[in-house]
Design a protein around this motif. Structure first.
Motif, mmCIF file in Angstrom:
data_model
loop_
_atom_site.group_PDB
_atom_site.id
_atom_site.type_symbol
_atom_site.label_atom_id
_atom_site.label_comp_id
_atom_site.label_asym_id
_atom_site.label_seq_id
_atom_site.Cartn_x
_atom_site.Cartn_y
_atom_site.Cartn_z
ATOM 1 N N GLY A 67 7.392 -20.416 36.190
ATOM 2 C CA GLY A 67 6.380 -21.432 35.948
ATOM 3 C C GLY A 67 5.641 -21.114 34.653
ATOM 4 O O GLY A 67 5.848 -20.052 34.061
ATOM 5 N N PRO A 68 4.749 -22.005 34.220
ATOM 6 C CA PRO A 68 4.025 -21.784 32.958
ATOM 7 C C PRO A 68 3.211 -20.484 32.943
ATOM 8 O O PRO A 68 3.076 -19.851 31.910
ATOM 9 C CB PRO A 68 3.108 -22.996 32.847
ATOM 10 N N GLY A 69 2.682 -20.065 34.071
ATOM 11 C CA GLY A 69 1.882 -18.845 34.128
ATOM 12 C C GLY A 69 2.685 -17.567 34.046
ATOM 13 O O GLY A 69 2.112 -16.486 33.876
ATOM 14 N N ASP A 70 3.999 -17.670 34.130
ATOM 15 C CA ASP A 70 4.857 -16.484 34.075
ATOM 16 C C ASP A 70 5.287 -16.134 32.656
ATOM 17 O O ASP A 70 5.924 -15.105 32.441
ATOM 18 C CB ASP A 70 6.119 -16.708 34.918
ATOM 19 N N LEU A 71 4.950 -16.994 31.688
ATOM 20 C CA LEU A 71 5.455 -16.842 30.328
ATOM 21 C C LEU A 71 4.329 -16.838 29.311
ATOM 22 O O LEU A 71 3.298 -17.467 29.504
ATOM 23 C CB LEU A 71 6.406 -17.993 29.995
ATOM 24 N N VAL A 72 4.570 -16.146 28.209
ATOM 25 C CA VAL A 72 3.651 -16.157 27.079
ATOM 26 C C VAL A 72 4.493 -16.127 25.805
ATOM 27 O O VAL A 72 5.556 -15.517 25.768
ATOM 28 C CB VAL A 72 2.654 -14.973 27.134
#
Length: 142
Positions: A33-38
Motif C-alpha cells: 500500500g502507499p504507506g509501505d513505500l517511500v
C-alpha cells in the motif's frame, strides 16, 4: 529557484533520479500500500522508481526497511494458494472437460502452476485464469 521547479515539472526526465524504498520490513505475500513505500533521491540501477509500479502488488520476498525494491521482489497478488481445491479445465474445439484438482503452488492470474488431478492423482501444469480456474491443453496457450 522557482525556474528550476518549473523546469522539473515540465520535463520530469530532467529531474533528479529517484529510487523506491520500503518504509518497514515486510514479509513475503503482503500486498503493498502507499504507506509501505517511500521515494528517495538517487538512482540505483535495476530498482523501481515509481510507487505506481508497486502499489497493489504482492511481495515475493522479504522487503527490508530502507532497502530498494527490485522488479523481481514484487508481482501480481496470488489468487490461488498452495493446497487449494481448484477447477481443472481442458478445452479444445467443442470439447470441454472439467474436474477438481489440488494446487501445488501459489499463483496469480496468468501464471503457470502445477496441480494434481484429484481423480487420477496425475500432476499437470496449466495456466491460471481470471476466475481462478486452471486451463490445460491448447486453450492454455491462447
Amino acid at each position: 529557484m522557482w525556474r528550476l521547479v518549473l523546469i522539473a515539472a515540465l520535463f520530469p526526465a530532467m529531474s533528479p533520479a529517484e529510487t523506491l524504498l520500503s518504509t518497514r520490513t515486510l514479509r513475503s505475500q503482503i500486498v503493498l500500500g502507499p504507506g509501505d513505500l517511500v521515494v528517495a533521491a538517487g538512482d540505483i540501477p535495476g530498482t523501481l522508481s515509481d510507487p505506481v509500479q508497486a502499489i497493489g502488488m504482492e511481495t515475493r520476498v522479504i522487503l527490508y526497511a530502507g532497502r530498494p525494491i527490485r522488479p523481481g521482489d514484487i508481482g501480481p497478488p496470488a489468487i490461488i494458494d498452495r493446497n487449494q481445491i481448484v477447477t481443472l479445465r481442458y478445452q479444445t474445439g467443442g470439447l470441454m472437460i472439467q474436474t477438481d484438482a489440488r494446487a501445488l503452488d501459489r499463483a496469480a492470474v496468468g501464471d503457470r502452476i502445477r496441480v494434481m488431478n484429484l481423480d487420477s492423482r496425475t500432476t499437470v501444469t496449466g495456466q491460471v485464469t481470471a476466475n481462478g480456474d486452471i486451463v490445460v491443453g491448447p486453450a492454455a496457450y491462447e
